[in-house]
Design a protein around this motif. Structure first.
Motif, short mmCIF file in Angstrom:
data_model
loop_
_atom_site.label_atom_id
_atom_site.label_comp_id
_atom_site.label_asym_id
_atom_site.label_seq_id
_atom_site.Cartn_x
_atom_site.Cartn_y
_atom_site.Cartn_z
N PRO A 1 -87.65 -23.95 58.26
CA PRO A 1 -86.88 -22.84 57.70
C PRO A 1 -85.76 -22.40 58.63
O PRO A 1 -86.00 -22.12 59.81
CB PRO A 1 -87.90 -21.72 57.51
CG PRO A 1 -89.09 -22.12 58.25
CD PRO A 1 -89.04 -23.58 58.51
N VAL A 2 -84.56 -22.35 58.08
CA VAL A 2 -83.40 -21.98 58.90
C VAL A 2 -83.41 -20.49 59.20
O VAL A 2 -82.82 -20.02 60.16
CB VAL A 2 -82.11 -22.38 58.15
CG1 VAL A 2 -80.89 -22.16 59.01
CG2 VAL A 2 -82.18 -23.84 57.78
N TRP A 3 -84.14 -19.71 58.36
CA TRP A 3 -84.18 -18.27 58.59
C TRP A 3 -85.15 -17.89 59.69
O TRP A 3 -85.19 -16.75 60.12
CB TRP A 3 -84.53 -17.52 57.31
CG TRP A 3 -85.52 -18.18 56.40
CD1 TRP A 3 -85.24 -18.91 55.29
CD2 TRP A 3 -86.95 -18.19 56.53
NE1 TRP A 3 -86.41 -19.35 54.71
CE2 TRP A 3 -87.47 -18.93 55.45
CE3 TRP A 3 -87.84 -17.64 57.44
CZ2 TRP A 3 -88.82 -19.13 55.26
CZ3 TRP A 3 -89.19 -17.84 57.26
CH2 TRP A 3 -89.68 -18.58 56.18
N ASP A 4 -85.92 -18.82 60.17
CA ASP A 4 -86.88 -18.51 61.23
C ASP A 4 -86.13 -18.34 62.55
O ASP A 4 -85.21 -19.09 62.86
CB ASP A 4 -87.88 -19.66 61.34
CG ASP A 4 -89.07 -19.26 62.21
OD1 ASP A 4 -88.85 -18.85 63.36
OD2 ASP A 4 -90.20 -19.37 61.73
N GLU A 5 -86.57 -17.34 63.33
CA GLU A 5 -85.92 -17.12 64.63
C GLU A 5 -86.12 -18.32 65.54
O GLU A 5 -85.36 -18.53 66.48
CB GLU A 5 -86.48 -15.85 65.29
CG GLU A 5 -85.93 -14.60 64.64
CD GLU A 5 -86.43 -13.34 65.32
OE1 GLU A 5 -87.07 -13.46 66.37
OE2 GLU A 5 -86.17 -12.26 64.78
N ALA A 6 -87.17 -19.09 65.30
CA ALA A 6 -87.44 -20.25 66.15
C ALA A 6 -86.67 -21.48 65.69
O ALA A 6 -86.89 -22.58 66.19
CB ALA A 6 -88.94 -20.54 66.15
N TYR A 7 -85.75 -21.28 64.71
CA TYR A 7 -85.07 -22.44 64.14
C TYR A 7 -84.37 -23.27 65.21
O TYR A 7 -84.42 -24.49 65.19
CB TYR A 7 -84.06 -22.00 63.08
CG TYR A 7 -83.27 -23.16 62.53
CD1 TYR A 7 -83.87 -24.07 61.66
CD2 TYR A 7 -81.96 -23.38 62.91
CE1 TYR A 7 -83.17 -25.15 61.18
CE2 TYR A 7 -81.25 -24.47 62.44
CZ TYR A 7 -81.86 -25.35 61.57
OH TYR A 7 -81.17 -26.44 61.10
N GLU A 8 -83.69 -22.59 66.14
CA GLU A 8 -82.94 -23.33 67.15
C GLU A 8 -83.84 -24.31 67.90
O GLU A 8 -83.46 -25.44 68.17
CB GLU A 8 -82.29 -22.36 68.15
CG GLU A 8 -81.28 -21.41 67.53
CD GLU A 8 -80.01 -22.13 67.08
OE1 GLU A 8 -79.64 -23.12 67.73
OE2 GLU A 8 -79.42 -21.71 66.06
N GLN A 9 -85.05 -23.87 68.23
CA GLN A 9 -85.98 -24.73 68.97
C GLN A 9 -86.56 -25.83 68.07
O GLN A 9 -87.01 -26.86 68.55
CB GLN A 9 -87.15 -23.93 69.57
CG GLN A 9 -86.76 -22.95 70.67
CD GLN A 9 -86.39 -21.59 70.10
OE1 GLN A 9 -87.17 -20.99 69.37
NE2 GLN A 9 -85.19 -21.12 70.39
N ARG A 10 -86.59 -25.55 66.77
CA ARG A 10 -87.25 -26.50 65.86
C ARG A 10 -86.29 -27.36 65.07
O ARG A 10 -86.73 -28.15 64.23
CB ARG A 10 -88.17 -25.73 64.90
CG ARG A 10 -89.30 -25.02 65.60
CD ARG A 10 -90.19 -24.31 64.61
NE ARG A 10 -91.24 -23.56 65.28
CZ ARG A 10 -92.09 -22.76 64.66
NH1 ARG A 10 -92.02 -22.61 63.36
NH2 ARG A 10 -93.01 -22.10 65.34
N GLU A 11 -85.00 -27.20 65.31
CA GLU A 11 -84.02 -27.91 64.48
C GLU A 11 -84.26 -29.43 64.52
O GLU A 11 -84.05 -30.13 63.54
CB GLU A 11 -82.61 -27.58 64.94
CG GLU A 11 -81.55 -28.06 63.96
CD GLU A 11 -80.16 -27.55 64.30
OE1 GLU A 11 -79.99 -27.00 65.39
OE2 GLU A 11 -79.27 -27.72 63.46
N ALA A 12 -84.74 -29.92 65.67
CA ALA A 12 -84.97 -31.37 65.81
C ALA A 12 -86.04 -31.86 64.84
O ALA A 12 -86.14 -33.06 64.57
CB ALA A 12 -85.37 -31.69 67.24
#
Lengths: 469, 154
Positions: free
Chosen positions: A417-428
């Protein structure tokens, strides 16, 4: 330096833009794509889902030899393309096992053409196309079925996924439990159509809800609602045959019994009965069947449904009429007693109790809605164009005071989910994972306890094989 | 305007936009951020732009809005930088780049668009939504404060 010299110097300085400016337009395009994903993800998370545990399976697979064989059957040619991802449906089309419907309904710029149906003793698959105004990227059909008197029917599951406007597609599937479901002579189908626009802001207010929908403030109103009336041919409902198996077998120390196989024109299934002494509950099973000629029949069905209750579905060998069939089990998921629930902190998005290995929690908020999700690796048979999702949630979630809530809407989509604050870490993980979410409305607590569907998944690189007949 | 056409024209316009935002905001990084934001907003809204002839003024207007929003944000954090028109001596003492940034907003907009962004008087008027006569007046006052003697060709 006087002012004019300063002016010319400043002009020269401004003529040397920094290197970062090079990527400006590219960054804008990437951001727009991310935003579109976020909107879709959020919409999918908290919008109206078609049915509990609906699986949105993306399949693109062209069966060239079959498509070529259909060249001489113009009326079925486009349908052949639409069903080429499914062995069962392709075989059914190949054998002319198709009912033409040819009904069309239009309202408010939206047209639903219900073209074909494949019906047998276990399911009804409906094909057609939705025509929508320019700018609509996808349409979501939310069907409801009743008998001609408006009475509710029991013992079925309805599945639908998004369709591309103008393209002949599988619109929805009714999967039935034959013991509970009785097809009425006349089937009333109401289809709510929700439009998803390519550009935010293009969507006009829904103006065409032909039938007074309940004013549920949490459900987006459909953009159009159309009705169809179908006469059901008894002969089609009788199609299918049962083959006795009557065998016990063991997986990871747990014992199971298969009584028989049921083969229908559009799908096939077997029932597994578990030994009461098993230490784990079998939740899912990955498998395929193989006949004496080496033909494989994969698990699942054209609608994306893998199992109903204890019955496990697979692509049908109905028209191939094999002499022998062998079941090959390749993986399974199990629920260990005592690990059925996990608590999620809605402030931090962290799991406060262990989740199954490889599963990540996710939490997002928008206004009064909280989306709680689990992100997991795509199924191992996923390809670039076929994302295999599997069920992560159980049937309920719980408030800290113990109040139980039934999960009636569950969304499953590829990516994180792109709306998750952790998105940056999980984008991969975007291309290798999928996410399932439930939506909590007006939730008064800062934690939620969710029911998990499994506690471990086991792979069997050397498949466990059992000859069924 | 179709997205493909927007992308092509935004690529061509980005250096000009950067000049505008740099004079508005001062720092290179902030200027690039503002152009990024404006180009993104433009991309989202480009389908609504019916008359492609107005692309330059339309996108410049978006950029100015972005820059003004950033300046308003800074104003909440820092002391106001603008000088009044009566502060002629202070303007004289400043380097030209700083003097432009400390012009009253209405004068700064005109001088940036006319002499650094390269808009004509009519385009500047359309971008700012004011009559051409008003642009002319503000331009004259701004140039006087900056002690610049620029013709239409400069």
């Amino acid at each position: 330096m006087n002012r004019m010299e300063e002016y010319r110097s400043l002009q020269a300085e401004l003529e040397r833009p920094p290197a970062q400016l090079e990527g400006t337009v590219r960054r804008a395009q990437a951001r727009q794509r991310r935003e579109a994903r976020r909107r879709r993800a959020w919409w999918t998370s908290c919008g109206t889902a078609a049915a509990a545990f609906a699986l949105f399976v993306v399949l693109v697979n062209v069966s060239s030899p079959f498509a070529a064989a259909c060249e001489s059957i113009p009326i079925l040619k486009d349908l052949a393309a639409a069903v080429s991802f499914s062995h069962s449906l392709s075989s059914a089309v190949d054998h002319g096992y198709v009912q033409s419907i040819g009904q069309s309904r239009s309202i408010g710029g939206v047209t639903v053409d219900l073209d074909y149906m494949m019906l047998d003793g276990g399911q009804a698959v409906f094909f057609g196309r939705v025509t929508a105004p320019e700018g609509v990227e996808h349409c979501q059909l939310v069907p409801e079925i009743r008998d001609a008197s408006g009475n509710e029917l029991l013992g079925y599951a309805l599945m639908s996924s998004t369709v591309t406007p103008g393209t002949l597609s599988t619109l929805f599937t009714i999967a039935i439990t034959p013991e509970e479901f009785a097809f009425p002579e006349v089937l009333d189908i109401t289809c709510a159509v929700e439009l998803r626009w390519a550009q935010e802001g293009n969507a006009p207010a829904p103006a065409h809800t032909a039938h007074g929908q309940e004013d549920d403030p949490h459900s987006p109103k459909p953009d159009a609602t159309v009705e169809f009336e179908l006469y059901v041919d008894d002969w089609l409902l009788q199609q299918g045959r049962s083959i006795p198996v009557e065998q016990w077998f063991e997986v990871d120390g747990n014992r199971f019994y298969i009584a028989s196989l049921e083969l229908y024109p559009t799908f096939a299934k077997f029932e597994l009965a578990a030994d009461g002494n098993n230490r784990e509950t079998l939740q899912t099973l990955d498998y395929y069947l193989e006949d004496e000629r080496g033909n494989r029949y994969e698990r699942g069905s054209a609608s994306g449904l893998l199992a109903m209750g204890d019955s496990y579905w697979f692509e049908s060998p109905y028209f191939q009429q094999p002499e022998h069939l062998t079941l090959h089990i390749t993986s399974a998921s199990w629920m260990e007693k005592g690990r059925e629930r996990a608590r999620i902190d809605l402030e931090t998005g962290q799991a406060l109790t262990p989740l199954p290995e490889g599963i990540l929690p996710t939490v997002g908020r928008e206004n009064s809605s909280i989306a709680v999700g689990l992100t997991a690796p795509l199924g191992r048979d996923s390809t670039e164009n076929h994302h295999a999702h599997y069920q992560l949630f159980g049937g309920h979630y719980y408030a800290p005071d113990g109040t139980a809530f039934e999960i009636t809407r569950l969304s499953s989509y590829s990516g994180v989910p792109v709306w998750d604050e952790a998105y940056e870490q999980r984008e991969a993980l975007y291309d290798t994972h999928f996410t399932q979410t439930i939506c909590l409305e007006d939730w008064a607590w800062d934690t939620v306890e969710i029911e998990l569907y499994f506690s471990r998944r086991a792979e069997y690189p050397q498949p466990l094989s059992l000859r069924l007949f | 305007m179709h997205e493909e056409e927007y992308v092509r024209r935004a690529e061509a316009a980005k250096a000009r936009l950067y000049r505008t935002s740099l004079l508005y905001l001062g720092g290179e990084a902030a200027a690039v951020d503002a152009v990024d934001e404006a180009v993104y907003r433009g991309l989202r809204a480009c389908r609504k732009l019916r008359q492609e002839a107005y692309f330059d003024t339309w996108l410049t207007r978006i950029l100015i809005n972005v820059c003004n929003a950033e300046l308003r944000r800074r104003k909440r954090e820092l002391a106001m930088e603008q000088l009044p028109e009566t502060a002629a001596e202070e303007f004289d003492a400043l380097p030209l780049k700083d003097a432009i940034r400390r012009l009253p907003q209405q004068l700064r907009e005109v001088v940036v668009l006319r002499y650094f962004t390269g808009l004509t008087l009519a385009e500047t008027a359309r971008t700012l939504g004011v009559p051409p006569g008003t642009v002319s007046t503000r331009q004259r006052r701004a140039l006087a404060l900056l002690r610049l003697e620029l013709s239409e060709e400069d």
